[in-house]
Design an enzyme around this catalytic site. Structure first.
Site, PDB file in Angstrom:
ATOM      1  N   LYS B 103      53.549  -5.585 -45.128  1.00 40.37           N
ATOM      2  CA  LYS B 103      54.858  -5.879 -44.544  1.00 40.37           C
ATOM      3  C   LYS B 103      55.326  -7.301 -44.841  1.00 40.37           C
ATOM      4  O   LYS B 103      56.172  -7.848 -44.144  1.00 40.37           O
ATOM      5  CB  LYS B 103      54.827  -5.627 -43.038  1.00 40.37           C
ATOM      6  N   ASN B 104      54.766  -7.880 -45.884  1.00 40.86           N
ATOM      7  CA  ASN B 104      55.153  -9.234 -46.268  1.00 40.86           C
ATOM      8  C   ASN B 104      56.385  -9.173 -47.193  1.00 40.86           C
ATOM      9  O   ASN B 104      56.355  -8.523 -48.235  1.00 40.86           O
ATOM     10  CB  ASN B 104      53.959  -9.894 -46.968  1.00 40.86           C
TER      11      ASN B 104
END
Ligand SMILES: [Zn+2]
Lengths: 355, 298
Positions: B103-104
């Protein structure tokens, strides 16, 4: 209806079990401690937050402001904080013009590095934090901020967050709108283009997505609505779209709110959806009691703060949105639904920062 | 691992220390010794604009310390361009970061930049499928996949992929959204397509009458395309039939209310809102408002 198709998917047995022991109120003293602590030293685990360090400051200050604990910070400390925020402001220079302008997130890389640029979300939280602290924004180099914002708008009307080229989406349109509003200067935005972009990201479901074609999402719905409101363009949403939007937003409430259909409820969406429904004039349809009961399950009664889900560790983001989400819905403390600061801070801005 | 300060091959570089104050701390992160070491050298290298193999490796360490540091990612791309590096290694590197932190934002953006540099999207469907296999609703992975599809026009296998996802989880709202996206971009929404898709969604609605996702899809394809329920009698029949079988579903009832309003049957709509107040009690105030609105409009 089969057992595999419950109307609401929650583990009720588990929740009921603990419901009686839960506090029935916001534990202000605990939260005050939690956030005052964050204003000082943060453990090594926060290294991965270094590039949004200024956001941690904003979450802490705005939380303290909302729970009425801002005076627990000394004037000396407030001055230190203001000084540090201003130290992150990027000045224009010969080589880059205004393209790097805005605020840095942190001071771990010096301004003298060419690759180091201001970030639009950091500029937004810097201005919020300064206003909450009672600063009058005279230290803000307005021209460079406005030109810096302008450099970030794309042909589509959307915004990227840094002018060297990054992802672009509704979040940064929101930041651009808040900054323009705070500085009372809209030269950084082609409002018509931005409006068209925001209208284009409303999906078939009724909510707004981060970009065209993507999935409706509580966070992007908030960003789009709040930006449109600040831009004075909320009525660009047609009556029919607005009705479907309200229905979609209200369906996010299960107990607390989720951000998308069939996702679990999560603390932060109390704010994103609560504020969205407020902006739509549909706040009264929210079931306040259910939302409150859910937030009581994510409030950490020992450490203070809120977690995303019951039984998890509290974090700064969910702690802030737990508090602001509770207040924006209950109305017990007034929150500016579009700017995401207290109405107290907003009035200070009106009287001291708009000359 | 050895600190940069202790490595002979880095002797020529003087690190720029991080400003760090425990005396007057302002949200002061207590950086580890390793973090301070890596970022001290990272700052020095960026300051002197060194674009070298060792600088590239340094960015790997800096990203490992903090993968959200967009400045370092940006500098890494500058190095790659200067060195004209083999981007297959870079593909592997981004895959390992994505695997670790799916989720970066920065790593997904970087991945997109690399694809734009190579012009080769052939691994992207597998990559996103892999990411979605552990979190089927990961917004970043969907965003990347949809970008690749529209950029390189590879639509042929997508509907099959969606069938597969929905057979595993018919409540996967991201998959429903993707279905809308694929049809919109590959064939568009003719009346015939809408009919066919209503049949598709209808089968899922029957399986799980309280699944918001399939209802949103069915109603969305009609309304977003500015059509009326009366244009699709089979769908109306489905709803009426389910109602006659007393299947309790707020989504069914609210759809029926819309159909009745469209047809001018206010009394019927009002009765449905009355039922909704009870069945969907968390939104009782809203259904009361909708009921009251019927009178105002008359
Ligand atoms: Zn959340």
């Amino acid at each position: 209806m089969s057992a595999a198709d419950p109307i609401v998917e929650t583990d009720e047995a588990d929740m009921e079990d603990k419901a009686e022991d839960l506090p029935k109120q916001l534990l202000k003293d605990k939260h005050s401690k939690f956030f005052k602590h964050m204003l000082g030293l943060l453990p090594e685990a926060y290294q991965s937050h270094d590039s949004s360090r200024l956001t941690l400051l904003y979450f802490s200050l705005s939380s303290l402001d909302l729970i009425g604990a801002l005076d627990e910070i000394t004037d000396k400390q407030k001055k230190e904080l203001i000084k540090w925020i201003y130290s992150l402001q990027v000045k224009p220079d010969h080589e880059h013009g205004y393209s790097r302008c805005g605020f840095f997130a942190t001071d771990s890389l010096p301004e003298s590095i060419d690759a180091n640029y201001g970030h639009i979300a950091m500029t937004y939280v810097a201005l919020c934090s300064l206003i909450i602290l009672g600063d009058d924004l005279t230290g803000v180099d307005r021209e460079s901020i406005v030109q810096g914002v302008r450099a970030l708008q794309l042909d589509s009307g959307s915004y990227q967050c840094i002018s060297f080229g990054t992802e672009s989406d509704a979040r940064f349109v929101y930041c651009a709108a808040c900054i323009s509003y705070f500085l009372n200067d809209w030269r950084g935005m082609d409002v018509e283009k931005a409006t068209n972009f925001l209208l284009s990201i409303q999906s078939y479901e009724g909510g707004f997505a981060q970009n065209i074609g993507r999935e409706s999402h509580g966070g992007s719905t908030y960003c789009a609505l709040a930006a449109l409101q600040l831009m004075g363009k909320l009525d660009a949403i047609t009556e029919e779209s607005r009705a479907r939007l309200i229905y979609w937003c209200l369906n996010r409430q299960q107990s607390g709110f989720n951000g998308r259909p069939n996702k679990p409820v999560d603390t932060c969406y109390s704010f994103w959806l609560g504020a969205s429904l407020t902006l739509l004039g549909a706040k009264d349809f929210i079931n306040k009691e259910c939302n409150f009961s859910f937030l009581m399950t994510t409030q950490d009664r020992y450490m203070g703060g809120f977690s995303k889900w019951p039984g998890y560790l509290p974090d700064p983001l969910h702690s802030y949105f737990g508090i602001s989400g509770m207040y924006v819905i209950s109305g017990e403390v007034e929150v500016h639904p579009a700017l995401n600061i207290s109405m107290r801070a907003y009035r200070h801005w009106q009287s001291q920062c708009t000359s | 691992m050895t600190f940069y300060a202790d490595r002979p091959e880095w002797k020529d570089v003087t690190p720029i220390p991080l400003p760090y104050s425990e005396n007057e701390p302002v949200v002061q992160i207590m950086y580890s010794e390793r973090f301070k070491d890596v970022y001290g050298y990272m700052a020095a290298i960026m300051q002197k604009k060194e674009y070298s193999e060792r600088a590239l490796n340094l960015t790997t360490d800096a990203i490992e310390c903090n993968a959200a540091n967009y400045t370092v990612w940006h500098y890494r791309r500058e190095i790659l361009r200067h060195l004209q590096s083999d981007l297959q290694d870079e593909m592997k590197f981004t895959e390992s970061v994505i695997d670790d932190q799916p989720k970066n934002y920065q790593v997904w953006h970087h991945r997109r930049c690399i694809i734009e540099m190579t012009g080769d999207p052939s691994q992207e469907l597998d990559l996103t499928e892999y990411t979605l296999s552990s979190d089927a609703k990961n917004y970043h992975a969907w965003d990347h996949r949809q970008w690749v599809l529209s950029q390189y026009k590879i639509w042929d296998k997508e509907l099959e992929y969606i069938d597969d996802l929905l057979s595993k989880d018919l409540r996967n709202n991201s998959a429903w959204n993707h279905r809308y996206f694929v049809i919109e971009n590959s064939q568009g929404w003719s009346r015939e397509t809408i009919s066919k898709e209503l049949e598709y969604a209808g089968a899922y609605i029957k399986k799980a009458p309280n699944n918001e996702s399939s209802w949103n899809f069915a109603r969305g394809i009609i309304k977003k395309n500015k059509m009326n329920y009366s244009d699709f009698p089979a769908f109306k029949e489905l709803c009426v039939g389910m109602n006659e079988s007393h299947i309790p579903s707020p989504f069914l009832l609210s759809t029926l209310a819309d159909i009745n309003i469209e047809e001018g049957n206010k009394t019927a709509a009002s009765n449905i809102f009355e039922q909704l107040k009870d069945l969907d009690s968390i939104r009782e105030k809203y259904w009361t408002f909708k009921q009251d609105q019927l009178q105002v409009g008359s």
